[in-house]
Design an enzyme around this catalytic site. Structure first.
Site: not given
Ligand code: SF4
Length: 308
Positions: A41, A126
């Protein structure tokens, strides 16, 4: 102005490995290489890889036949792996080994007949990957209130696992609530928590004892960077999450004599330098790195890239 840099900060071993996988794949197979989801990210990392020929997609359906495909560090659900296999896509899996470890823990608990509880943030890639990896229903909890709202009987055999970007401190209240709620509960060893998350959080706590303002370098959608900012705020220090030097607001520094800088696990050190440069444009600065834990963890690359 005195600037203190947290130690450790920035890239963790899982992020280094994931970026390495894309770069080596580009060298070995030539562009384009398709990457499902942002590899980590951070926009700057993504843009730099794009300039070398990586193409980022959200769904495998956007990947053309036979194109080399990389799964991001956050991990993917089994359905994604199955779709790639059905389409015969050559896949390089950049899932962080610590995330894979959580998947394996979850699978073991399910095999033992336990109801699995995942402590994590809804919608995070995730969490979606982990929920899609274990062969059974997973209950997601994000707070003590959500633990109390679970409708399972108190003697149900349960087990919990945690999102890697939550630290021991983040999860301890939720784990305590689970342990109070269920008589037959198992969970992973506390030492299994991601070393990088824990170290960066401890470092920002130390930083907060010394400085008037904390700048966390990281992306707005980075879970661990947001958490670092929250920890600074909880310690009573004005804390801001900034992507790079351009986002520095001089108003934040009014009356501040000391500034602390840290960076999320997906933020490259060049962005820390960029923020220091932005501070220098406001006034003279001295920079020192705080003493802190040295990290020397390295994760192995997938076999097909390790030799190249
Ligand atoms: S923060 Fe931890 S789990 Fe996440 S990529 Fe880095 S090392 Fe792996």
């Amino acid at each position: 102005m005195e600037v203190f840099l947290a130690q450790p900060r920035g890239f963790c071993a899982g992020v280094v490995r994931a970026i390495d996988i894309v770069e080596r794949a580009l060298e070995k197979y030539g562009p384009p290489v398709y990457v499902r989801h942002e590899i980590v990210h951070n926009k700057h990392v993504v843009e730099s890889l794009k300039s070398k020929g990586a193409i980022f997609v959200e769904e495998l359906s956007e990947v053309p036949a036979k194109a080399v495909t990389v799964f991001s560090a956050h991990g993917v659900a089994r359905s994604v792996e199955e779709e790639a296999a059905a389409r015969d896509l050559p896949v390089l899996n950049a899932t962080c080994p610590l995330v894979t470890k959580v998947h394996n823990q979850g699978k073991r608990y399910i095999t033992k007949g336990r109801t699995l509880i995942l402590i994590g943030h809804a919608g995070h890639p995730e969490v979606e990957g982990t929920m899609g990896q274990v062969p059974g229903p997973v209950l997601l909890v994000q707070s003590v209130e959500e633990v109390n709202a679970l409708t399972l009987p108190a003697d149900a055999p349960v087990a919990y696992i945690t999102q890697t970007t939550l630290s021991v401190d983040d999860t301890k209240d939720i784990i305590a609530a689970l342990q109070a709620r269920f008589t037959d509960i198992q969970g992973p060893d506390i030492r299994d928590i991601c070393y990088a998350t824990q170290n960066r959080q401890s470092a920002v706590r130390n930083l907060s004892k010394l400085v008037d303002v904390i700048l966390v370098v990281g992306a707005a959608n980075s879970s661990n960077s947001n958490r670092l900012r929250e920890i600074g705020t909880e310690a009573g220090v004005a804390s801001y999450l900034i992507a790079d030097g351009r986002e520095l607001n001089p108003e934040w520094l009014k009356g501040a004599r000391t500034v602390g800088i840290t960076a999320g696990a997906s933020a490259p050190e060049v962005l820390v330098d960029d923020v220091i440069e932005a501070l220098r444009r406001i006034g003279p600065v001295t920079v020192s790195v705080l003493p802190g834990r040295e990290e020397n963890i390295e994760f192995r690359l997938p076999a097909e890239l390790a030799a190249s």
